[in-house]
Design a protein around this motif. Sequence first.
Motif, PDB file in Angstrom:
ATOM      1  N   GLN A 355      25.840   6.068   3.748  1.00 42.30           N
ATOM      2  CA  GLN A 355      26.394   7.352   3.337  1.00 42.30           C
ATOM      3  C   GLN A 355      25.700   7.756   2.044  1.00 42.30           C
ATOM      4  O   GLN A 355      24.967   6.976   1.452  1.00 42.30           O
ATOM      5  N   TRP A 356      25.943   8.993   1.613  1.00 40.71           N
ATOM      6  CA  TRP A 356      25.321   9.446   0.363  1.00 40.71           C
ATOM      7  C   TRP A 356      26.160   9.004  -0.824  1.00 40.71           C
ATOM      8  O   TRP A 356      27.363   9.234  -0.857  1.00 40.71           O
ATOM      9  N   TYR A 357      25.499   8.342  -1.792  1.00 43.00           N
ATOM     10  CA  TYR A 357      26.212   7.860  -2.979  1.00 43.00           C
ATOM     11  C   TYR A 357      25.450   8.238  -4.240  1.00 43.00           C
ATOM     12  O   TYR A 357      24.221   8.377  -4.221  1.00 43.00           O
ATOM     13  N   GLU A 358      26.199   8.323  -5.330  1.00 46.25           N
ATOM     14  CA  GLU A 358      25.539   8.451  -6.625  1.00 46.25           C
ATOM     15  C   GLU A 358      25.186   7.044  -7.089  1.00 46.25           C
ATOM     16  O   GLU A 358      26.055   6.171  -7.125  1.00 46.25           O
ATOM     17  N   LEU A 389      21.499  11.935  -4.968  1.00 49.15           N
ATOM     18  CA  LEU A 389      22.252  10.939  -4.208  1.00 49.15           C
ATOM     19  C   LEU A 389      21.283  10.072  -3.400  1.00 49.15           C
ATOM     20  O   LEU A 389      20.195  10.501  -3.066  1.00 49.15           O
ATOM     21  N   PRO A 505      21.820  15.804   0.485  1.00 54.00           N
ATOM     22  CA  PRO A 505      22.553  17.041   0.760  1.00 54.00           C
ATOM     23  C   PRO A 505      23.013  17.681  -0.546  1.00 54.00           C
ATOM     24  O   PRO A 505      23.169  17.008  -1.563  1.00 54.00           O
TER      25      PRO A 505
END
Lengths: 511, 233
Positions: A355-358, A389, A505
Motif C-alpha cells: 500500500q502507499w505509505y509515508e 509516498l 497517488p
Amino acid sequence: MIKTEPHVQAKPYVGLALGMVIPLLLTLVDWPFRRMLTPSNILLVYLLGVFFIALRFGLWPSICASLFSAGAFAYFFAPPIFSFAIADQENLVGLAVMLIVGAFTSKQAENVRTQALVAKYRERRASALYYLSKELAEARLEHEIIAIGVRHIYAEFNTRNTILFPGQHGRVCYPVKPAFAISLRGANLEVASWVFRHQKIAGHHSAHYPDAEAIYWPMNGSAGCVGVLVMEPISRQRLFLVEQHQLLETFVNQVIHTLERARLAEQAKEATLKMQSETLRNSLLSSISHDLRTPLATIVGAASTLAVDEERLSIDSRRNLVHVIHEEAHRMSDLTTKILEMARLEAGEIQLNRQWYEPEELVGSALRRLDKKLKQRLINVQIATSQALIFVDAVLLQQVMVNLLDNADKYSPVDQAIDVSVNTASSSVLISIADRGLGIPVGFEQRIFDKFFQIHAESAQSGVGLGLSICRAIVEAHGGEILVINRSGGGSVFQLQLPLLECPPTIDPEV
Amino acid sequence: MKTNKPLILLIEDDPPFRQLLTTTLENQDYSVLSSETGREGLHIARNQAPQLSILDLGLPDIDGQEVIRRLRLWSELPIIVLSARNQENDITLALDNGADDYLTKPFNNGELLSRIKALLRRISTTSESDLKLFQVGDLKVELHKRKIFVDAKEVHLTPIEFNLLSILVRNAGFVVTHRQLLEKVWGASYIGNSHYLRIYMGQLRHKLESDPARPRYILTEAGVGYRLNDEES
C-alpha cells in the motif's frame, strides 16, 4: 523413383492441347516461306517446337507434338503436297529423328524438372526443420515446446493437430492448457491410450482403429513413449509419402528431444532446489538446536532452582532467577520469530500486501518497536518534507528497519548517534541507516547477507545470523536492493533501494 | 458464586497458557471463566454475563473471527484477541469484526493487564461528557469546542484532520483500523484509497508532534491501524 505431386506439374491436357496447337501455328508461320526453305529446314523449325513442348510439358505432349508436326510436315511441305504421303526418303529419316529427339529431350527434361522439384522440397523441409529447431532451442517450458510443435506441424503439413500426454495417473488425458485456434479438438482418448501403450500408428485408414477420424502417432522418446500426436488427415497423400513421413518423424523427434531436455533440466532444477532446501533445513535445524538450547538450558535450570529451593533462596536470588528466565525467554522468542520468518520467506509464502505509505510513518513505527532498547541512544532522522509516498508492505519493511536499527544499536558505542535518512533518487527511494560501529570487514559486504553468516560468531551479541538475510529477502521481494558501505570516519551504512514503480497517488486538496 | 470481582471470559485452547493467564488474572483480583473452544466460550458469554473476554484467534473448533461475529450480533462485550506475530491480516479482520484490542504472542502480562484495565475503564465512562477534555502530555483536545492545544498553543486543524483526531480521541488508548478510519471520515467508497489516510495522518503528526519521525501521541501499528497514546510514558 520419386513421385511428384500432380498439382505441381502443368496440367497434362494443357500440354496435349499445346502439342496440337504449336505444330499448326508453326505450319502457318512456315507456309509463306515454303518456296525459300528446303523441307529439312522446315523439319528443323518443327523440331524446335517439339523441343520446346518436350522441355515444358514432358513426354506425352511431346509425342503428340511430334506426331502432329510429322502429319503437318507430310501434308503441307513434304512433296507431294496436300497428301500424307512422303516421297523423299530423306524427309522420312528427318521425321524419325524428330520423334526420337522429342522423346529423348522430354525424358531428360522431366528428370531435370523432378530433380529441381526434389531440391526445392528438400530446401523447404530443411528450412522448416531449421525454423522448428531454432524456436525449440529457445523454448524452456513444456507448454511452450508443445505449442511450437503444434504450430509448426500445422504450418508444414496443413493439418490441425494436438499432442496428448499421460496425466498424473499415467493415462493419456486432454491438455490442461487452453487450446489454440489451430489445435485439434475432440481426440479419441481410447485410441490415444492404445497408441501410447503399443507405440504404433493408429486411426484413419491405418491398420488399427481405421474408423477413427484422426491419425494417432506415437511420440517415442529415449525412454519409451512420451505422448501421442493426433492429426487431422487433411491430405492423406501428403502425409503418407515417404519423404513427408520422414519429415513428420523428424519434426516429432525434435519436439520429443526438446521436451525430454526440458524435463531433464526441470528435474535437475528440482533436485538442486531440493538439495538447497535440504541444506537449509539442516542448517536451520542445527542453528535451532544450538541457539535455542542455550537459553532453554538457562530457563530450565533457573526454573528448577526456583521450584526446588524456593524456601532457601533469598529475595534477591529469586528476583535474579526470575529476571534471567524473563530475559532468556525473550531471546528465544526473538530467535524463533526470526527462524520462522526466514522459513516463510524461503518457502515463497510471502504475499506482499503493498500500500502507499509515508516513509516517515514507517521509520516512526520501527523506532517505536525498539523504544525500550533505544532509550539511551540519539537517533537523527532526516526526511524531506516533500517526500513522496512509497508502495510497500508496511509490516515487512518495518521488520527490515527494526533489524537494521537493532544491529546498529548492538554494534556501536552507546554515545554514538544512529542516522536514518530517506532520499528520493531518479528511479528509486533510498533509505539509509548509518552507525558508528565496527564497520564491515573488507570482502564481507555481500556475505553478511547470507543465511547463518556471522562475522563474530559466538560473541555475546551473536544472534543466528538471520536478521540481514531476512532483510535481503524482504527488500528483494519488493524488487529492491540492500547493500552496505563502510562509512568514512568509521561505522557502516546500510542502504535500501526501493524502485519507484509508479507515480505515487495524489489527493484532492481539502476544500 | 456472586462476587464483585470483574468476571473475565478466557477462550484459549492451549492448557499451560490458559493456566498461566488464569493464575495471573486471579492474582490481580479478577474472576476467570475459561473455555477451550469457541462454542463453549459463546455459551458462557450468553449465560454468565462476563465483563470482558480474551479470545485466542487460533481455536480448534470454530474460527476466532466467527466467534467475534457471533458475539457482536447480540453483545457489546469487550474483546481482546490474542494472535501470533506476522498475522496482521487476521488482527485487522478481528478488529474490523468488532474486537476492541489485540496482543501478539508472546506478550508481557503487564501489557495484558493494562489493556484489560483500559477496556474496563472504557465501559464505565462512555458518556460524551467524559470526552469533553482529553489530555496527554502536552496535547490537549477539547472535542466539544473543537479546540486543540499543543504546549498551550492552539493548533488549527482542517475539518478532515479534526475528524480523524476526534475518532482517535474517542478511542484513545485503543487501536483503530485503517478501514474504520477511512469509512468514518471519507465513507465506505474510499476503503481502497488508503493513501488519503496516510497523507492526512502525516499532516496531523506534523501539527501535533514535536518530532514527527518519533511520534509520542499518534502511534502507528504497522499493517493494522493507529492508536492515540493515552498515557505519558
